[in-house]
Design a protein around this motif. Structure first.
Motif, short mmCIF file in Angstrom:
data_model
loop_
_atom_site.label_atom_id
_atom_site.label_comp_id
_atom_site.label_asym_id
_atom_site.label_seq_id
_atom_site.Cartn_x
_atom_site.Cartn_y
_atom_site.Cartn_z
N ILE A 255 1.03 -1.65 0.00
CA ILE A 255 0.40 -0.10 -0.32
C ILE A 255 0.84 0.67 -0.03
O ILE A 255 0.76 2.20 -0.73
CB ILE A 255 -0.53 -0.03 1.39
CG1 ILE A 255 -2.45 -1.06 0.77
CG2 ILE A 255 -1.52 1.09 1.57
CD1 ILE A 255 -2.83 -1.51 2.35
N ILE A 256 2.26 0.96 0.77
CA ILE A 256 3.08 2.49 0.70
C ILE A 256 3.44 2.53 -0.51
O ILE A 256 3.11 3.44 -1.09
CB ILE A 256 4.23 2.12 1.86
CG1 ILE A 256 3.40 2.10 3.76
CG2 ILE A 256 5.10 3.54 2.11
CD1 ILE A 256 4.47 1.53 4.86
N THR A 257 4.05 1.50 -0.99
CA THR A 257 4.84 1.67 -2.43
C THR A 257 3.67 2.43 -3.35
O THR A 257 4.08 3.04 -4.30
CB THR A 257 4.69 0.60 -2.44
OG1 THR A 257 4.22 -0.15 -3.12
CG2 THR A 257 6.34 -0.03 -2.21
N GLN A 258 2.77 1.43 -3.52
CA GLN A 258 1.22 1.93 -4.53
C GLN A 258 0.42 3.61 -4.08
O GLN A 258 0.60 4.73 -5.37
CB GLN A 258 0.27 1.03 -3.87
CG GLN A 258 -0.73 1.63 -5.44
CD GLN A 258 -0.07 1.34 -6.66
OE1 GLN A 258 0.51 0.88 -7.13
NE2 GLN A 258 -0.51 2.54 -7.55
N TYR A 259 0.91 3.60 -3.00
CA TYR A 259 0.71 5.37 -2.25
C TYR A 259 1.39 6.44 -3.33
O TYR A 259 1.47 7.35 -3.80
CB TYR A 259 0.72 6.11 -0.93
CG TYR A 259 -1.12 5.47 -0.40
CD1 TYR A 259 -1.50 4.66 -0.69
CD2 TYR A 259 -1.54 6.53 0.17
CE1 TYR A 259 -2.72 4.13 -0.20
CE2 TYR A 259 -3.00 6.49 0.97
CZ TYR A 259 -3.44 5.64 0.68
OH TYR A 259 -5.18 4.61 1.23
N TYR A 260 2.80 5.93 -2.64
CA TYR A 260 4.24 6.79 -3.59
C TYR A 260 3.82 7.21 -4.69
O TYR A 260 3.93 7.98 -5.19
CB TYR A 260 5.55 5.83 -2.84
CG TYR A 260 6.78 6.75 -3.11
CD1 TYR A 260 7.48 8.22 -2.19
CD2 TYR A 260 7.38 6.29 -4.19
CE1 TYR A 260 8.07 8.19 -2.38
CE2 TYR A 260 8.41 7.28 -4.79
CZ TYR A 260 9.02 8.57 -4.23
OH TYR A 260 10.08 8.72 -4.44
N MET A 261 3.74 5.52 -6.01
CA MET A 261 3.86 6.11 -6.75
C MET A 261 2.70 7.11 -7.58
O MET A 261 3.10 7.63 -8.23
CB MET A 261 3.93 4.90 -7.97
CG MET A 261 5.19 3.97 -7.38
SD MET A 261 5.21 1.91 -8.67
CE MET A 261 4.27 1.63 -7.38
N ASP A 262 2.02 6.63 -7.13
CA ASP A 262 0.27 7.38 -7.66
C ASP A 262 1.24 9.51 -6.95
O ASP A 262 0.43 9.80 -7.18
CB ASP A 262 -0.79 7.77 -6.42
CG ASP A 262 -0.96 6.39 -6.94
OD1 ASP A 262 -0.58 5.28 -7.97
OD2 ASP A 262 -2.43 5.23 -6.09
N SER A 263 1.56 9.13 -5.74
CA SER A 263 2.07 10.71 -5.21
C SER A 263 2.79 11.19 -6.20
O SER A 263 2.78 12.96 -6.46
CB SER A 263 2.74 10.69 -4.01
OG SER A 263 1.35 10.21 -2.94
N ILE A 264 3.80 10.75 -6.78
CA ILE A 264 4.73 10.72 -7.51
C ILE A 264 3.99 11.18 -9.12
O ILE A 264 4.00 12.20 -9.37
CB ILE A 264 5.53 9.93 -8.35
CG1 ILE A 264 6.16 9.64 -6.83
CG2 ILE A 264 6.84 10.53 -9.23
CD1 ILE A 264 6.90 11.39 -6.32
N GLN A 265 3.17 10.45 -9.48
CA GLN A 265 2.60 10.93 -10.67
C GLN A 265 1.38 12.02 -10.91
O GLN A 265 1.22 12.81 -11.71
CB GLN A 265 1.27 9.18 -11.23
CG GLN A 265 2.28 8.03 -11.33
CD GLN A 265 3.32 8.46 -12.69
OE1 GLN A 265 3.32 9.39 -13.31
NE2 GLN A 265 4.02 6.52 -13.12
N SER A 266 0.91 12.19 -9.50
CA SER A 266 0.22 13.46 -9.39
C SER A 266 1.42 14.96 -10.09
O SER A 266 0.17 15.96 -9.80
CB SER A 266 -0.53 13.32 -8.10
OG SER A 266 0.44 13.33 -6.93
N ILE A 267 2.37 14.69 -9.65
CA ILE A 267 2.95 15.68 -9.54
C ILE A 267 2.29 16.42 -10.82
O ILE A 267 2.87 17.71 -10.88
CB ILE A 267 4.76 15.79 -9.72
CG1 ILE A 267 4.41 15.58 -7.78
CG2 ILE A 267 5.56 17.16 -9.87
CD1 ILE A 267 5.95 14.94 -7.95
N GLU A 268 2.38 15.80 -12.43
CA GLU A 268 2.06 16.11 -12.85
C GLU A 268 0.67 16.01 -13.77
O GLU A 268 0.83 15.25 -15.32
CB GLU A 268 3.74 16.71 -13.96
CG GLU A 268 4.55 16.86 -13.40
CD GLU A 268 6.25 16.77 -14.67
OE1 GLU A 268 5.50 16.34 -15.72
OE2 GLU A 268 7.08 16.79 -14.19
N ALA A 269 -0.22 15.31 -12.94
CA ALA A 269 -1.16 14.76 -13.66
C ALA A 269 -2.28 15.93 -14.11
O ALA A 269 -2.46 17.34 -13.74
CB ALA A 269 -1.99 14.13 -12.09
#
Length: 269
Positions: A255-269
């Motif tokens: 769950i942590i790794t998925q939250y992290y990757m989603d957070s990074i993707q949201s920077i330029e979403a």
């Protein structure tokens, strides 16, 4: 009757197999055994039924390379030590750069590893042994009581949803009065604004509050597991609180790794 044995070794290799084959010199240090457990039990079959389990199953190792993680932890204070190399000609945006790509690859690999570990216990050999043993154990109990006990101590009952996840993308206007100054942990660039250093990171004290809440909810969940499952040092129980805790921790890590990757993707979403 069939005697079923189970052995699990959790090891940390201070080197990767690929680096060992390419490098010359002294042999690498031996692996460190983080956790190991051996247990055996007897499964009784009735009416000349065949054993529900294969005579022998050897699962291949489930590995993940954590070199990237250790490379970005300070050896002095164990804080995160990561920043984007903006001087690199291939650094285009906060998301499109080699440093973030390496981080995303690590977290993607870690997510896959967590899924494979969970699948081993929930769908693989260990789960089959556990299920067969529980079916054998419940023949003396009533159907309702046996089913209730099976569900209460089933590996499938483990859920990491109640454990606090200390990862969330946060965007804040640096010109606002609410923006915090001078309290970051120093792992990103700082700009001068009105004579004070400004950082887009949460203050380290807030980060510690998040981590403390994560530890508190983890301890609470592990306490529930220890109360429901057989003790980890049992030699006659194939599945104990040790295996149940591994499932909890790997599910939480996924769950942590998925939250992290989603957070990074949201920077330029």
């Amino acid at each position: 009757s069939v005697r079923s044995s189970y052995r699990r070794d959790d090891r940390f290799f201070p080197h990767s197999a690929s680096s060992n084959s390419e490098q010359k010199g002294p042999p690498p240090p031996p692996p460190l055994t983080l956790q190991s457990r051996t247990a055996a039990t007897e499964i009784v079959t009735t009416a000349n039924k065949t054993c529900p389990l294969p005579s022998k199953t050897i699962r291949p190792p489930i590995d993940v390379d954590i070199t990237w993680l250790f490379q970005h932890i300070s050896s002095e204070d164990f804080n995160c030590n990561f920043q984007i190399d903006r001087n690199n000609q291939n650094c285009f945006t906060p998301r499109r750069n080699a440093c973030i790509d390496e981080a995303m690859k690590y977290f993607s690999d870690m997510s896959t590893w967590c899924d494979e570990v969970c699948a081993y216990f929930l769908k693989g050999a260990a789960w089959n042994v556990d299920s067969a043993f529980r079916r054998n154990q419940s023949h003396n109990a009533t159907k309702e009581k046996g089913e209730a006990e099976r569900r209460a101590t089933s590996l499938e009952s483990i859920n990491a949803g109640s454990v606090f996840v200390p990862v969330l993308p946060l965007f804040e206007d640096p010109s606002s009065t609410a923006f915090r100054t001078g309290q970051g942990n120093g792992i990103s660039d700082k700009n001068e604004q009105n004579g004070a250093s400004v950082t887009p990171l949460l203050p380290i004290n807030d980060v510690r509050l998040f981590l403390n809440e994560q530890c508190r909810t983890l301890d609470e969940k592990i306490g529930e597991i220890v109360a429901k499952f057989p003790p980890a040092d049992s030699k006659t129980k194939l599945i104990t609180s040790a295996e149940a805790s591994i499932i909890l921790l790997t599910c939480h890590s996924a769950i942590i790794t998925q939250y992290y990757m989603d957070s990074i993707q949201s920077i330029e979403a």
